[in-house]
Design a protein around this motif. Structure first.
Motif, PDB file in Angstrom:
ATOM      1  N   UNK A 270       1.035  -1.063   0.067  1.00 27.61           N
ATOM      2  CA  UNK A 270      -0.075  -0.077  -0.002  1.00 27.61           C
ATOM      3  C   UNK A 270       0.811   1.087  -0.071  1.00 27.61           C
ATOM      4  N   UNK A 271       0.196   2.129  -0.758  1.00 25.76           N
ATOM      5  CA  UNK A 271       1.148   3.422  -0.663  1.00 25.76           C
ATOM      6  C   UNK A 271       1.036   4.533   0.308  1.00 25.76           C
ATOM      7  N   UNK A 272      -0.211   4.836   0.549  1.00 29.93           N
ATOM      8  CA  UNK A 272      -0.587   5.590   1.694  1.00 29.93           C
ATOM      9  C   UNK A 272      -1.819   6.061   1.679  1.00 29.93           C
ATOM     10  N   UNK A 273      -2.016   7.210   2.635  1.00 29.52           N
ATOM     11  CA  UNK A 273      -3.673   7.769   2.529  1.00 29.52           C
ATOM     12  C   UNK A 273      -3.355   9.036   2.867  1.00 29.52           C
ATOM     13  N   UNK A 274      -4.212  10.052   2.490  1.00 27.46           N
ATOM     14  CA  UNK A 274      -4.356  11.434   2.931  1.00 27.46           C
ATOM     15  C   UNK A 274      -5.605  11.622   3.727  1.00 27.46           C
ATOM     16  N   UNK A 275      -5.505  12.184   5.201  1.00 29.74           N
ATOM     17  CA  UNK A 275      -6.572  12.074   5.765  1.00 29.74           C
ATOM     18  C   UNK A 275      -6.798  13.876   6.141  1.00 29.74           C
ATOM     19  N   UNK A 276      -7.921  14.300   5.801  1.00 25.70           N
ATOM     20  CA  UNK A 276      -8.517  15.642   5.624  1.00 25.70           C
ATOM     21  C   UNK A 276      -9.677  15.610   6.776  1.00 25.70           C
ATOM     22  N   UNK A 328      14.900   1.801   6.523  1.00 24.34           N
ATOM     23  CA  UNK A 328      14.259   0.851   7.598  1.00 24.34           C
ATOM     24  C   UNK A 328      12.876   0.314   7.486  1.00 24.34           C
ATOM     25  N   UNK A 329      12.438   0.264   5.740  1.00 20.90           N
ATOM     26  CA  UNK A 329      11.122  -0.140   5.339  1.00 20.90           C
ATOM     27  C   UNK A 329      10.999  -1.618   5.797  1.00 20.90           C
ATOM     28  N   UNK A 330       9.739  -1.926   5.938  1.00 25.91           N
ATOM     29  CA  UNK A 330       8.468  -1.523   6.006  1.00 25.91           C
ATOM     30  C   UNK A 330       8.290  -0.749   7.241  1.00 25.91           C
ATOM     31  N   UNK A 331       7.761   0.679   7.031  1.00 30.55           N
ATOM     32  CA  UNK A 331       7.690   1.549   7.869  1.00 30.55           C
ATOM     33  C   UNK A 331       6.464   2.510   7.349  1.00 30.55           C
ATOM     34  N   UNK A 332       5.952   3.073   8.540  1.00 31.50           N
ATOM     35  CA  UNK A 332       4.681   4.238   8.358  1.00 31.50           C
ATOM     36  C   UNK A 332       5.523   5.493   8.393  1.00 31.50           C
ATOM     37  N   UNK A 333       5.244   6.457   7.422  1.00 29.70           N
ATOM     38  CA  UNK A 333       5.664   7.620   7.366  1.00 29.70           C
ATOM     39  C   UNK A 333       4.706   8.846   7.489  1.00 29.70           C
ATOM     40  N   UNK A 334       4.687   9.483   8.617  1.00 29.25           N
ATOM     41  CA  UNK A 334       3.624  10.232   9.057  1.00 29.25           C
ATOM     42  C   UNK A 334       3.957  11.597   8.782  1.00 29.25           C
ATOM     43  N   UNK A 335       3.278  12.199   8.110  1.00 28.82           N
ATOM     44  CA  UNK A 335       3.444  13.773   7.471  1.00 28.82           C
ATOM     45  C   UNK A 335       2.397  14.405   8.185  1.00 28.82           C
ATOM     46  N   UNK A 336       2.433  15.040   9.498  1.00 28.35           N
ATOM     47  CA  UNK A 336       1.343  15.804  10.254  1.00 28.35           C
ATOM     48  C   UNK A 336       1.015  17.123   9.441  1.00 28.35           C
ATOM     49  N   UNK A 337       0.012  17.490   9.425  1.00 22.96           N
ATOM     50  CA  UNK A 337      -0.471  18.942   8.832  1.00 22.96           C
ATOM     51  C   UNK A 337       0.398  18.982   7.677  1.00 22.96           C
ATOM     52  N   UNK A 338       0.269  18.460   6.620  1.00 25.75           N
ATOM     53  CA  UNK A 338       1.075  18.604   5.509  1.00 25.75           C
ATOM     54  C   UNK A 338       0.498  20.007   4.729  1.00 25.75           C
ATOM     55  N   UNK A 339      -0.706  20.500   5.217  1.00 20.75           N
ATOM     56  CA  UNK A 339      -1.068  21.596   4.277  1.00 20.75           C
ATOM     57  C   UNK A 339      -0.519  22.799   4.836  1.00 20.75           C
ATOM     58  N   UNK A 374       7.033   1.767   2.274  1.00 15.31           N
ATOM     59  CA  UNK A 374       6.669   2.965   3.031  1.00 15.31           C
ATOM     60  C   UNK A 374       5.383   3.536   3.058  1.00 15.31           C
ATOM     61  N   UNK A 375       4.665   3.228   3.907  1.00 14.41           N
ATOM     62  CA  UNK A 375       3.207   3.758   3.978  1.00 14.41           C
ATOM     63  C   UNK A 375       3.177   4.956   4.401  1.00 14.41           C
ATOM     64  N   UNK A 376       2.751   6.129   3.488  1.00 11.12           N
ATOM     65  CA  UNK A 376       2.665   7.384   3.940  1.00 11.12           C
ATOM     66  C   UNK A 376       1.253   7.922   4.539  1.00 11.12           C
ATOM     67  N   UNK A 377       1.118   8.419   5.577  1.00 13.77           N
ATOM     68  CA  UNK A 377       0.053   8.793   6.264  1.00 13.77           C
ATOM     69  C   UNK A 377       0.134  10.419   6.375  1.00 13.77           C
ATOM     70  N   UNK A 394      -2.537   8.417  -7.502  1.00 12.49           N
ATOM     71  CA  UNK A 394      -1.092   7.686  -7.752  1.00 12.49           C
ATOM     72  C   UNK A 394      -0.048   8.327  -6.697  1.00 12.49           C
ATOM     73  N   UNK A 395      -0.550   9.533  -6.181  1.00  9.34           N
ATOM     74  CA  UNK A 395       0.273   9.930  -4.916  1.00  9.34           C
ATOM     75  C   UNK A 395      -0.081   8.961  -3.584  1.00  9.34           C
ATOM     76  N   UNK A 396      -1.575   8.927  -3.588  1.00 13.73           N
ATOM     77  CA  UNK A 396      -2.145   8.112  -2.141  1.00 13.73           C
ATOM     78  C   UNK A 396      -3.017   7.185  -2.507  1.00 13.73           C
ATOM     79  N   UNK A 397      -3.452   6.083  -1.851  1.00 13.42           N
ATOM     80  CA  UNK A 397      -4.161   5.066  -2.354  1.00 13.42           C
ATOM     81  C   UNK A 397      -5.682   5.770  -2.197  1.00 13.42           C
TER      82      UNK A 397
END
Length: 506
Positions: A270-276, A328-339, A374-377, A394-397
């Motif tokens: 899985x690539x990741x997801x964007x949470x709004x 260090x993958x597999x890992x979760x990369x957390x990008x908080x408040x990307x806006x 690397x799963x991006x949240x 394509x950027x996020x699932x």
């Protein structure tokens, strides 16, 4: 094509100088020794402390040592004088390839022309690429990958064979347990993985899947050494996330994609997801819970750490942070408040000479092209601040909208936080609390429970429903203060994003 096949092809094709990027000298030495044996060549090694000696020479041995060859120029002269087919492994040479020592760079250029007509090859080995412009056309760069699952599996089998006969260590590994250990070890070097296994045997006298946290602790050390990413230890689970049933189900299904059965089925990572959504409604909590549930490291990508004062340093910091995450993958990369991180990219040319725009471009390219698991949240509160190119497929699932919790979800959140403070949720009137907390976010509910604890303690009373109700009455939720902004957010998300919660009737 494997790395060994690539190296063999380059050596047989008489590429004069190969730059092997790897921090695992032992693995590179073993690979070069195997290639040399297959190709019928000698192997000689050079370091700044030993000089040029035959491969495998003991540190105590003085038989083949020549003090003069500790100097790079003298060692390179011996390469020219050597007659027989050979591979020369230079381990400390890249630091000498700078403008303060132009003679070393010039000598390498001259040797490169000579080696094209010989059966000799120079291999420069270093953990990072430090190559002057003068040598770019003469040197071929080869990135030596970290150990594969098969490499780590062979190490694990060797360790088990060594400790089982003693009877002092219990080995409790079925196929699923073995897979969990290997999954956790991915991203470590063989030496690091062996160190972790040794620590497990010494500390626990047992080898089982329960020792997965030991591997995660080793990865935490790798992250701390770099300094660009933050490693988060988390005890959160999906059970401590109130509501958000649709989002949690989605994450549970994606977590299964890291298993061997999923790979055999043909599932890509899985690539990741964007949470709004609304602040304090569990977006960051879901990132922590996912990492804990999947037993992978949680890395926080702080964009503020990426920006440097030197031209190009910000983009380089982003690339280094990405390399660390992938290592260090597999890992979760957390990008908080990307806006907020990428706010103002439209005017970046005028405000910061385009630095923010270039950093965004580097990050977006990686999101689209990454192959490492690397799963991006990424979380965001204000959709108007997000650049449109970030939202394309394509950027996020997927893109989820996290709204304020409904009554049933609020009751669940109250139960979680009341239990977290050592009280029995059954002793509280959860439906009444849920009804009294309309427009409250999960974070505001958590804070109301804490305020009620202070109130009960100050009165010398045990925490009761009345204390929580008083705290709720004294709180004005953010959703009421910023109702217009919340409505705009909901209007945008309708038809554009998946709801994170299962609303009544859906």
């Amino acid at each position: 094509m494997t790395i060994l096949e690539e190296l063999e092809d380059l050596i047989r094709a008489r590429y004069p100088i190969l730059y092997v990027v790897s921090g695992e000298e032992t693995r590179v030495d073993a690979a070069v020794a195997g290639l040399a044996q297959r190709l019928g060549k000698q192997v000689l090694e050079w370091s700044c402390t030993t000089g040029l000696v035959p491969a495998g020479t003991s540190l105590q041995s003085q038989k083949y040592r020549h003090a003069a060859t500790r100097e790079p120029l003298a060692a390179l002269d011996l390469v020219l004088d050597h007659v027989e087919p050979a591979l020369f492994v230079f381990k400390d040479l890249p630091p000498y390839l700078n403008r303060s020592q132009p003679a070393v760079t010039r000598r390498l250029k001259e040797i490169a022309r000579h080696l094209k007509d010989s059966l000799k090859t120079i291999l420069l080995v270093a953990p990072s690429l430090e190559l002057p412009a003068e040598l770019e056309k003469e040197v071929t760069v080869v990135h030596f990958p970290l150990p594969t699952r098969d490499d780590l599996g062979a190490l694990l089998d060797r360790v088990i064979r060594e400790v089982e006969p003693s009877g002092q260590v219990e080995v409790d590994l079925d196929e699923a347990g073995r897979e969990r250990l290997l999954q956790a070890a991915l991203g470590l070097t063989l030496n690091e993985a062996e160190n972790v296994l040794a620590r497990i045997l010494v500390r626990h006298r047992c080898l089982s899947a329960e020792q997965v946290p030991e591997f995660l602790a080793e990865k935490r050390q790798l992250i701390r050494k770099n300094g660009l990413l933050e490693y988060y230890d988390t005890v959160e689970s999906f059970a401590t996330v109130g509501g958000l049933a649709a989002l949690k189900d989605w994450l549970v299904k994606r977590g299964a994609a890291f298993t061997p059965a999923a790979r055999a089925y043909g599932l890509p990572p899985p690539r990741g997801l964007l949470l709004l959504g609304v602040q304090g409604c569990g977006k960051s909590l879901c990132a922590k819970a996912a990492a804990n549930a999947w037993q992978v490291p949680l890395l926080r990508f702080d964009m503020g750490r990426m920006f440097g004062s030197l031209v190009g340093s910000s983009e380089e910091n982003v690339r280094r942070a990405i390399q660390v995450a992938e290592s260090v993958a597999p890992a979760v990369l957390w990008v908080d408040e990307i806006d907020k991180a990428f706010a103002g990219t439209q005017g970046s040319t005028f405000s910061d000479a385009g630095t923010t725009a270039r950093v965004l471009g580097t990050f977006l390219t990686w999101l689209s092209e990454k192959t490492a698991p690397v799963f991006v949240v990424a979380t965001a509160n204000d959709i108007s601040q997000l650049p449109p190119e970030l939202l394309r497929k394509g950027r996020f699932d997927d893109l989820f909208f996290v709204d304020l919790p409904e009554a049933a979800e609020r009751a669940e959140i109250f139960a979680i936080h009341i239990a977290r403070h050592g009280r029995d949720p059954a002793a509280f009137d959860l439906p009444v609390l849920a009804a009294a907390s309309g427009d409250f976010s999960g974070a505001e509910i958590a804070e109301a429970v804490i305020s009620a604890l202070y109130e009960g303690f100050s009165r010398g009373e045990e925490l009761r429903t009345e204390h929580v109700l008083l705290a709720l009455r004294e709180t004005v939720p953010l959703a009421r203060t910023m109702s217009e902004h919340l409505q705009r957010l909901r209007d945008w998300a309708t038809g554009r994003a998946r709801p994170a919660s299962r609303r009544a009737g859906t």
